[in-house]
Write an enzyme that holds these catalytic residues in place. Structure first.
Site, PDB file in Angstrom:
ATOM      1  N   LYS A 244       0.835  -1.177   0.000  1.00 16.72           N
ATOM      2  CA  LYS A 244       0.000   0.000   0.000  1.00 16.72           C
ATOM      3  C   LYS A 244       0.889   1.255   0.000  1.00 16.72           C
ATOM      4  O   LYS A 244       2.052   1.130   0.384  1.00 16.72           O
ATOM      5  CB  LYS A 244      -0.949   0.005   1.187  1.00 16.72           C
ATOM      6  CG  LYS A 244      -0.235   0.055   2.553  1.00 16.72           C
ATOM      7  CD  LYS A 244      -1.187   0.383   3.649  1.00 16.72           C
ATOM      8  CE  LYS A 244      -1.260   1.851   3.885  1.00 16.72           C
ATOM      9  NZ  LYS A 244      -0.254   2.352   4.842  1.00 16.72           N
TER      10      LYS A 244
ATOM     11  N   HIS B 131      -1.104  -5.648   5.539  1.00 17.75           N
ATOM     12  CA  HIS B 131      -0.476  -6.494   6.568  1.00 17.75           C
ATOM     13  C   HIS B 131      -1.420  -6.816   7.729  1.00 17.75           C
ATOM     14  O   HIS B 131      -1.197  -7.776   8.459  1.00 17.75           O
ATOM     15  CB  HIS B 131       0.851  -5.896   7.044  1.00 17.75           C
ATOM     16  CG  HIS B 131       0.718  -4.760   8.003  1.00 17.75           C
ATOM     17  ND1 HIS B 131       0.442  -3.486   7.596  1.00 17.75           N
ATOM     18  CD2 HIS B 131       0.807  -4.706   9.350  1.00 17.75           C
ATOM     19  CE1 HIS B 131       0.376  -2.703   8.657  1.00 17.75           C
ATOM     20  NE2 HIS B 131       0.597  -3.410   9.736  1.00 17.75           N
TER      21      HIS B 131
ATOM     22  N   LYS C 167      -2.150 -10.579  10.418  1.00 25.48           N
ATOM     23  CA  LYS C 167      -2.026 -10.636  11.881  1.00 25.48           C
ATOM     24  C   LYS C 167      -2.785 -11.855  12.410  1.00 25.48           C
ATOM     25  O   LYS C 167      -3.917 -12.111  11.993  1.00 25.48           O
ATOM     26  CB  LYS C 167      -2.584  -9.353  12.523  1.00 25.48           C
ATOM     27  CG  LYS C 167      -1.700  -8.126  12.305  1.00 25.48           C
ATOM     28  CD  LYS C 167      -2.277  -6.918  13.003  1.00 25.48           C
ATOM     29  CE  LYS C 167      -1.576  -5.645  12.602  1.00 25.48           C
ATOM     30  NZ  LYS C 167      -0.341  -5.385  13.335  1.00 25.48           N
TER      31      LYS C 167
ATOM     32  N   GLU D 285      -3.076   4.669  17.916  1.00 26.08           N
ATOM     33  CA  GLU D 285      -1.617   4.521  17.894  1.00 26.08           C
ATOM     34  C   GLU D 285      -0.962   5.596  18.743  1.00 26.08           C
ATOM     35  O   GLU D 285      -1.359   6.767  18.679  1.00 26.08           O
ATOM     36  CB  GLU D 285      -1.094   4.667  16.464  1.00 26.08           C
ATOM     37  CG  GLU D 285      -1.528   3.567  15.531  1.00 26.08           C
ATOM     38  CD  GLU D 285      -0.784   3.675  14.210  1.00 26.08           C
ATOM     39  OE1 GLU D 285       0.178   2.927  14.032  1.00 26.08           O
ATOM     40  OE2 GLU D 285      -1.161   4.530  13.389  1.00 26.08           O
TER      41      GLU D 285
ATOM     42  N   ASP E 169      -4.249   6.343   4.795  1.00 25.97           N
ATOM     43  CA  ASP E 169      -3.179   5.532   5.367  1.00 25.97           C
ATOM     44  C   ASP E 169      -3.715   4.316   6.130  1.00 25.97           C
ATOM     45  O   ASP E 169      -3.106   3.246   6.110  1.00 25.97           O
ATOM     46  CB  ASP E 169      -2.341   6.413   6.315  1.00 25.97           C
ATOM     47  CG  ASP E 169      -1.142   5.685   6.883  1.00 25.97           C
ATOM     48  OD1 ASP E 169      -0.365   5.118   6.096  1.00 25.97           O
ATOM     49  OD2 ASP E 169      -0.984   5.658   8.123  1.00 25.97           O
TER      50      ASP E 169
ATOM     51  N   HIS F 276      -6.704  -0.885   6.164  1.00 27.12           N
ATOM     52  CA  HIS F 276      -6.715  -1.722   7.366  1.00 27.12           C
ATOM     53  C   HIS F 276      -8.087  -1.767   8.073  1.00 27.12           C
ATOM     54  O   HIS F 276      -8.608  -2.839   8.372  1.00 27.12           O
ATOM     55  CB  HIS F 276      -5.663  -1.256   8.369  1.00 27.12           C
ATOM     56  CG  HIS F 276      -4.287  -1.132   7.799  1.00 27.12           C
ATOM     57  ND1 HIS F 276      -3.791  -1.987   6.843  1.00 27.12           N
ATOM     58  CD2 HIS F 276      -3.276  -0.263   8.049  1.00 27.12           C
ATOM     59  CE1 HIS F 276      -2.550  -1.646   6.549  1.00 27.12           C
ATOM     60  NE2 HIS F 276      -2.225  -0.602   7.256  1.00 27.12           N
TER      61      HIS F 276
ATOM     62  N   LYS G 139      -3.205   8.974  15.354  1.00 21.35           N
ATOM     63  CA  LYS G 139      -1.794   8.926  15.769  1.00 21.35           C
ATOM     64  C   LYS G 139      -1.603   9.841  16.975  1.00 21.35           C
ATOM     65  O   LYS G 139      -2.448  10.705  17.244  1.00 21.35           O
ATOM     66  CB  LYS G 139      -0.904   9.411  14.621  1.00 21.35           C
ATOM     67  CG  LYS G 139      -0.936   8.481  13.428  1.00 21.35           C
ATOM     68  CD  LYS G 139       0.457   8.222  12.904  1.00 21.35           C
ATOM     69  CE  LYS G 139       0.458   7.375  11.659  1.00 21.35           C
ATOM     70  NZ  LYS G 139       0.404   5.940  11.913  1.00 21.35           N
TER      71      LYS G 139
HETATM   72  C1  BG6 Z   1       0.825   1.195   8.199  1.00 17.34           C
HETATM   73  C2  BG6 Z   1       0.605   2.678   8.222  1.00 17.34           C
HETATM   74  O1  BG6 Z   1       0.192   0.629   7.078  1.00 17.34           O
HETATM   75  O2  BG6 Z   1       0.283   0.611   9.370  1.00 17.34           O
HETATM   76  C3  BG6 Z   1       1.219   3.285   9.472  1.00 17.34           C
HETATM   77  O3  BG6 Z   1       1.192   3.258   7.082  1.00 17.34           O
HETATM   78  C4  BG6 Z   1       0.716   2.596  10.711  1.00 17.34           C
HETATM   79  O4  BG6 Z   1       0.953   4.679   9.543  1.00 17.34           O
HETATM   80  C5  BG6 Z   1       0.878   1.087  10.568  1.00 17.34           C
HETATM   81  O5  BG6 Z   1       1.441   3.070  11.823  1.00 17.34           O
HETATM   82  C6  BG6 Z   1       0.213   0.375  11.724  1.00 17.34           C
HETATM   83  O6  BG6 Z   1       0.528  -0.974  11.665  1.00 17.34           O
HETATM   84  P1  BG6 Z   1       0.611  -1.847  12.976  1.00 17.34           P
HETATM   85  O7  BG6 Z   1       0.886  -3.223  12.493  1.00 17.34           O
HETATM   86  O8  BG6 Z   1       1.698  -1.260  13.810  1.00 17.34           O
HETATM   87  O9  BG6 Z   1      -0.722  -1.700  13.644  1.00 17.34           O
END
Ligand code: BG6
Length: 503
Positions: free
Chosen positions: A155, A185, A189, A223, A242, A247, A337
């Protein structure tokens, strides 16, 4: 397992000197290697513009594994065996010569093993290189066998519906859809994969999983990290592009989807796409009430961020899925964030019991699926407090990975996903129509913001729980966002579920 893959496997990483390779890809490949999951004949070709000596390059990969792998510092003997399978090819993605040298290296490896092998191309590159690299692979026939050659695309996949459609069209002219692995990703998980098992292997929940019993669903990805050094990318993306279009939308799909007829890539992806297509489209007036965008204080001072930026670092929405199962059930999604907590949770809030026979106030049942940092599923229910009175209190029934599978290491998302690509299993990857449907769902919001410019952007304090305005989206269904442990249930006794030890 792919050790059964008898043909040589060439794993090519474009963008090999980048962060993703060092932090995620190489540690994942190394863990697959030590776990005997990689096919016996494999080679990793790392391609990048950076001028570096192969040994210096390998040293950075080693330090990446030491720092980021779930298993920590590699065993020197194992690392040496792994490292001898890595080649570094220095080259510019804009030069044909880079690809000709890559082809030569792959073909030499295949010839030494007397077979045309499987080829995996991982684009760990900025989006502007996707077309360039694809064109080169296509023209010089590096990925011309549908059943053996696969391309993994990170992505962001497009920046809006039109660009995603154009990119899909471009790729589909050169490769078959089954060769394209659009990665998200979150789907790799462990806890996210477990939601499917939880929903569809446990029949007890299925009759309750609908508008009759569920009051609302909350999906919260909070986050602690700020945008850090990623300001250049992030300022043109924002939280919606993002995190949400990909996600959060995928989490929503898994929670809301119908049970697919079988556990197989196409039927699962059909069921997920249906969910996105059924999201109720909002009018501008509804968007102004049902969407909150925020920016943490100090964001405009971050490196590579415009000093007048209106980019959102926080996003929350109250949305509806117009299908018979979910009619009028609010799904409240948020992500931000620089928040107070690092926590990804899905909370299924059940409706209040119609039986009003007790004097105490009763908390309706709630199921919390914690994706990270805790890997946990808990069910909140009312119980009688021991004693001579009929007094009730909410308690928690808990399933935690640590207790149930103690000692069993949990693979990283990238391990699961890379292994699936090698196996040719696209279940956990995004199909073209899914990506486009997700863009289509968020476009009205992006269009509305464009028109509003900075109007309606809520500034929140770093380390807080995001803009206060977002609380409105929970009403009238909830007072506050769910996190683990919730203050309401923290003091309550916990009933542990006895789980069969993993075999
Ligand atoms: C990424 C984003 O795809 O996923 C980031 O670009 C984000 O901004 C991250 O922090 C979060 O992934 P995870 O696995 O830490 O929850």
């Amino acid at each position: 397992m792919v050790p059964s893959l008898k043909v040589p496997a060439s794993i090519v990483i474009f963008g090999a000197s980048g962060d993703l390779t060092r932090r995620k890809l190489i540690p994942a490949l190394y863990n697959l290697f030590t776990g005997n999951y990689l096919p016996p004949l494999f080679r990793i070709f790392c391609v990048d513009f950076l001028q570096t000596a192969p040994n210096a390059f390998k040293a950075t990969l080693l330090s990446g594994i030491t720092e980021f792998s779930r298993n920590g510092k590699p065993d020197p003997a194992q690392w040496a065996k792994f490292a001898e399978r890595i080649d570094y090819i220095q080259g510019d993605f804009l030069q044909r010569d880079t690809f000709l040298r890559l082809k030569e290296a792959i073909v030499a490896f295949e010839k030494s093993n007397k077979k045309r092998g499987a080829r995996l191309y991982y684009y760990a590159v900025a989006p502007r290189f996707i077309e360039t690299i694809s064109e080169a692979l296509y023209k010089d026939k590096l990925a011309n066998v549908d059943n053996a050659d696969r391309i993994v695309i990170e992505k962001p996949f497009g920046t809006d519906l039109a660009s995603a459609q154009a990119l899909n069209k471009f790729l589909r002219k050169r490769f078959a859809e089954k060769q394209l692995y659009r990665i998200d990703h979150y789907l790799g998980k462990e806890t996210v994969q477990n939601i499917m098992a939880f929903r569809f292997a446990n029949y007890v929940f299925e009759p309750l999983w609908n508008k009759t019993f569920i009051d609302h669903v909350e999906i919260s990805v909070s986050e602690k990290v700020s945008v850090g050094s990623r300001g250049g990318y992030y300022d043109s993306a924002g939280a919606l592009r993002d995190m949400v279009q990909n996600h959060l939308m995928q989490l929503l799909c898994i929670v809301a989807m119908e049970c697919p007829p079988k556990y197989e890539a196409e039927t699962i992806r059909n069921a997920k796409t249906r969910v996105i297509k059924d999201i109720r489209k909002m009018t501008p007036t509804q968007i102004s009430k049902q969407v909150v965008r925020g920016q943490y204080k100090g964001y405009r001072l971050e490196q590579h961020v415009s000093s007048s930026s209106n980019t959102e670092t926080y996003f929350a929405v109250r949305l509806f899925i117009d299908n018979p199962r979910w009619k009028n059930v609010p799904f409240i999604l948020r992500t931000g964030k620089s928040m107070e907590k690092q926590s990804t949770v899905i909370a299924i809030q059940f409706k209040d019991s119609p039986n009003k026979i007790f004097k105490d106030d009763i908390e309706p049942n709630r199921l919390i699926i914690s994706i990270q940092p805790e890997l946990e599923i808990s069910l909140l229910f009312e119980s009688k407090v021991p004693g001579l009175q009929m007094k009730l209190k909410p308690v928690e029934m808990d399933f935690t990975y640590n207790e149930s599978y103690s000692g069993d290491p949990i693979p990283e998302a990238y391990e699961a996903l890379l292994l699936d690509v090698l196996k040719g299993d696209a279940t956990l990857f995004m199909r073209a129509d899914q990506v486009e449907a997700a863009w289509k769902a968020v476009m009205p919001i992006l269009d509305y913001w464009k028109q509003q410019k900075g109007k309606g952007l809520h500034i929140y304090l770093p380390g807080s729980d995001g803009p206060k305005a977002a609380q409105q989206l929970l009403k009238p269904n909830a007072k506050d966002w769910t996190s683990l442990p919730t203050p309401a249930i923290q003091p309550a006794p916990t009933i542990k579920v006895a789980v069969e030890p993993a075999k």
